[in-house]
Write a protein that holds these residues in place. Structure first.
Motif, short mmCIF file in Angstrom:
data_model
loop_
_atom_site.label_atom_id
_atom_site.label_comp_id
_atom_site.label_asym_id
_atom_site.label_seq_id
_atom_site.Cartn_x
_atom_site.Cartn_y
_atom_site.Cartn_z
N GLU A 1 2.01 -18.21 -9.37
CA GLU A 1 1.00 -18.27 -8.32
C GLU A 1 0.90 -16.91 -7.63
OE1 GLU A 1 1.46 -22.60 -6.49
OE2 GLU A 1 3.38 -21.58 -6.68
N ARG A 2 -0.06 -16.13 -8.05
CA ARG A 2 -0.17 -14.76 -7.58
C ARG A 2 -0.33 -14.67 -6.06
NH1 ARG A 2 -4.63 -10.91 -10.21
NH2 ARG A 2 -6.04 -12.47 -9.32
N GLN A 3 -1.03 -15.62 -5.47
CA GLN A 3 -1.28 -15.57 -4.03
C GLN A 3 -0.15 -16.20 -3.22
OE1 GLN A 3 -5.13 -17.54 -4.19
NE2 GLN A 3 -6.15 -15.62 -3.68
N SER B 1 -6.55 -26.16 -7.12
CA SER B 1 -7.79 -26.73 -7.67
C SER B 1 -7.56 -28.16 -8.15
CB SER B 1 -8.32 -25.85 -8.81
OG SER B 1 -7.46 -25.91 -9.94
N LEU B 2 -6.36 -28.45 -8.65
CA LEU B 2 -6.04 -29.82 -9.03
C LEU B 2 -5.93 -30.72 -7.80
CD1 LEU B 2 -3.23 -29.21 -11.71
CD2 LEU B 2 -5.69 -29.52 -12.09
N PHE C 1 4.67 -12.25 -17.39
CA PHE C 1 4.13 -13.15 -16.38
C PHE C 1 2.62 -13.23 -16.52
CE2 PHE C 1 7.95 -12.64 -13.50
CZ PHE C 1 8.31 -13.97 -13.58
N VAL C 2 2.07 -14.43 -16.30
CA VAL C 2 0.63 -14.66 -16.36
C VAL C 2 0.16 -15.04 -14.96
CG1 VAL C 2 -1.22 -16.02 -17.39
CG2 VAL C 2 0.84 -15.50 -18.73
N PRO C 3 -0.59 -14.16 -14.26
CA PRO C 3 -1.01 -14.47 -12.90
C PRO C 3 -2.10 -15.54 -12.88
CG PRO C 3 -1.97 -12.40 -13.60
CD PRO C 3 -1.03 -12.82 -14.70
N THR C 4 -2.03 -16.45 -11.90
CA THR C 4 -3.08 -17.45 -11.68
C THR C 4 -3.48 -17.43 -10.21
OG1 THR C 4 -1.60 -19.28 -11.12
CG2 THR C 4 -2.07 -18.92 -13.46
N ASP C 5 -4.71 -17.85 -9.94
CA ASP C 5 -5.23 -17.90 -8.58
C ASP C 5 -5.58 -19.33 -8.21
OD1 ASP C 5 -5.21 -15.12 -7.85
OD2 ASP C 5 -6.87 -14.83 -9.25
N LEU C 6 -4.81 -19.92 -7.29
CA LEU C 6 -5.10 -21.25 -6.75
C LEU C 6 -5.31 -22.29 -7.84
CD1 LEU C 6 -7.55 -20.16 -3.88
CD2 LEU C 6 -5.09 -20.58 -3.72
N PHE D 1 5.04 -22.86 -16.24
CA PHE D 1 4.43 -22.54 -14.95
C PHE D 1 5.54 -22.51 -13.91
CE2 PHE D 1 -0.04 -22.59 -13.28
CZ PHE D 1 0.27 -22.09 -12.02
N LEU D 2 5.61 -21.39 -13.20
CA LEU D 2 6.57 -21.24 -12.11
C LEU D 2 5.85 -21.52 -10.80
CD1 LEU D 2 9.44 -20.37 -11.21
CD2 LEU D 2 8.54 -18.04 -11.02
N VAL D 3 6.28 -22.56 -10.09
CA VAL D 3 5.60 -23.01 -8.87
C VAL D 3 6.51 -22.68 -7.69
CG1 VAL D 3 4.49 -24.94 -7.69
CG2 VAL D 3 4.56 -24.88 -10.20
N THR D 4 6.03 -21.84 -6.78
CA THR D 4 6.83 -21.41 -5.64
C THR D 4 6.28 -21.89 -4.30
OG1 THR D 4 5.61 -19.31 -5.70
CG2 THR D 4 7.76 -19.36 -6.78
N ALA D 5 4.99 -22.22 -4.21
CA ALA D 5 4.41 -22.71 -2.95
C ALA D 5 4.91 -24.12 -2.68
CB ALA D 5 2.89 -22.68 -3.02
N LEU D 6 5.53 -24.33 -1.53
CA LEU D 6 6.15 -25.63 -1.25
C LEU D 6 5.16 -26.81 -1.27
CD1 LEU D 6 8.82 -24.70 1.44
CD2 LEU D 6 9.22 -25.48 -0.90
N PRO D 7 3.93 -26.66 -0.74
CA PRO D 7 3.00 -27.80 -0.87
C PRO D 7 2.71 -28.16 -2.32
CG PRO D 7 2.23 -26.27 0.81
CD PRO D 7 3.35 -25.59 0.11
N ASN D 8 2.66 -27.15 -3.20
CA ASN D 8 2.42 -27.43 -4.62
C ASN D 8 3.65 -28.04 -5.28
OD1 ASN D 8 -0.19 -26.47 -4.46
ND2 ASN D 8 0.35 -24.41 -5.12
#
Length: 351
Positions: free
Chosen positions: A90-92, A121-122, A112-117, A16-23
């Protein structure tokens, strides 16, 4: 991180590639302003830049990679080096140019496998430690509100009062406001997200204040509507209608209830007062590491609220040319109902 890694097979991904800073912060504890996380079942690699060499070593237990160039170039190299073939993202949250760059650098047959939020959700159900942090932010917010009002003088500009609120938040330990503080007086209270102006706050007007404090990364949110001088009978009736709507929404909250039912509880009360058409936004939203995060409490929201979620409840009415009223608390969902975390009174206040 363990929970997310255990779910990778469910989304047909090896990493999983996490780019959103809060995540990134949620999964690693790292609070810097430039970071990317690459997570697999066996490793967690945090990429950041040389400014954060010391900070990253202090804040996280991940393997840290310090990149002197673009972080995504280092990420692409790691994807190739570890021979990853399916990477969730994280597609969004990822800019298109960043997606293009990584896509072009993928090894043959990788995808790449797109995911939404997915990570959001966790984050919706807070841990006891997170709830304690939100409680602290809520208390700081309310104390700053009281302290700022003690400094209020009629004729003070909206922007001056907003600055006083922000100062009091910081004085009491907040890192920052959770959002731009809203101070709107008179007819400007009809603007749900009004920006404070240099306009003086005059006697015999409404005063709407929407404010939040961020403390140790976690946000709070509160709105109160006051009256300067004596309010008219009509505005007292309108205030009571909004308060009834807010209390009805709060009273409907419990584990398992649909979010749209909470929204409907507020709207149904306002409808009895023929004010439902003046309510122009959703009843609330989740908060935590961000001021707005799932779940949303709106007309069409089918999600069920779960114990441990923290949401706002904030019905309001907005009448063009006259003014507006909003009353907002931060609320914790519990197994049998909810707990109002905001201690500030909702009794009609005239100053």
């Amino acid at each position: 991180r363990q929970l997310l890694a255990a779910h990778l097979h469910a989304i047909d991904a090896e990493a999983f590639l996490v780019t959103a800073l809060p995540n990134v912060r949620y999964l690693t504890g790292f609070t810097g302003s430039n970071a990317v996380l690459l997570l697999t079942p066996s490793r967690a690699i945090l990429f950041t830049d040389p400014r954060y060499t010391l900070q990253s070593s202090q804040e996280t237990t991940c393997t840290v990679r310090i990149s002197k160039g673009p972080l995504l170039k280092a990420v692409a190299s790691a994807i190739s080096r570890h021979q990853l073939r399916s990477i969730a993202f994280e597609r969004q949250q990822i800019p298109y140019h960043a997606y293009e760059f990584l896509h072009d650098k993928l090894p043959p047959r990788a995808r790449f496998v797109p995911t939404d939020l997915y990570i959001e959700s966790l984050r919706m159900v807070k841990s006891p430690a997170e709830i304690d942090l939100i409680r602290r932010a809520v208390l700081t917010n309310s104390q700053a509100f009281d302290a700022a009002l003690r400094q209020f003088k009629q004729g003070m500009a909206e922007a001056e009062l907003a600055a006083e609120i922000d100062f009091q938040m910081r004085r009491l330990g907040a890192e920052s406001p959770s959002f731009d503080t809203i101070v709107a007086s008179g007819s400007r209270a009809a603007l749900p997200h009004a920006h404070p102006t240099s306009n003086p706050i005059q006697p015999n007007q409404l005063l709407l204040i929407d404010m939040g404090a961020t403390q140790q990364g976690y946000a709070s949110d509160m709105t109160r509507t006051l009256f300067l001088g004596r309010s008219s009978r009509l505005w007292k009736q309108r205030y009571q209608a909004v308060l009834e709507a807010q209390l009805a929404a709060i009273g409907s909250i419990r584990h398992g209830v649909h979010a749209h039912s909470v929204d409907a509880a507020a709207r149904n009360v306002l409808a009895t007062h023929k004010l439902d058409s003046a309510f122009t936004h959703s009843t609330g939203h989740g908060l935590g590491l961000e001021i707005h995060e799932p779940p949303r409490i709106g007309k069409k929201e089918k999600r069920r609220l779960l114990a441990g979620m923290v949401v706002t409840v904030e019905p309001g009415i907005y009448l063009e040319g006259e003014g507006g009223i909003r009353i907002e608390d931060t609320v914790l969902v519990t197994e049998k109902g909810c707990e109002i975390l905001t201690p500030t009174t909702k009794k009609l206040t005239q100053i």
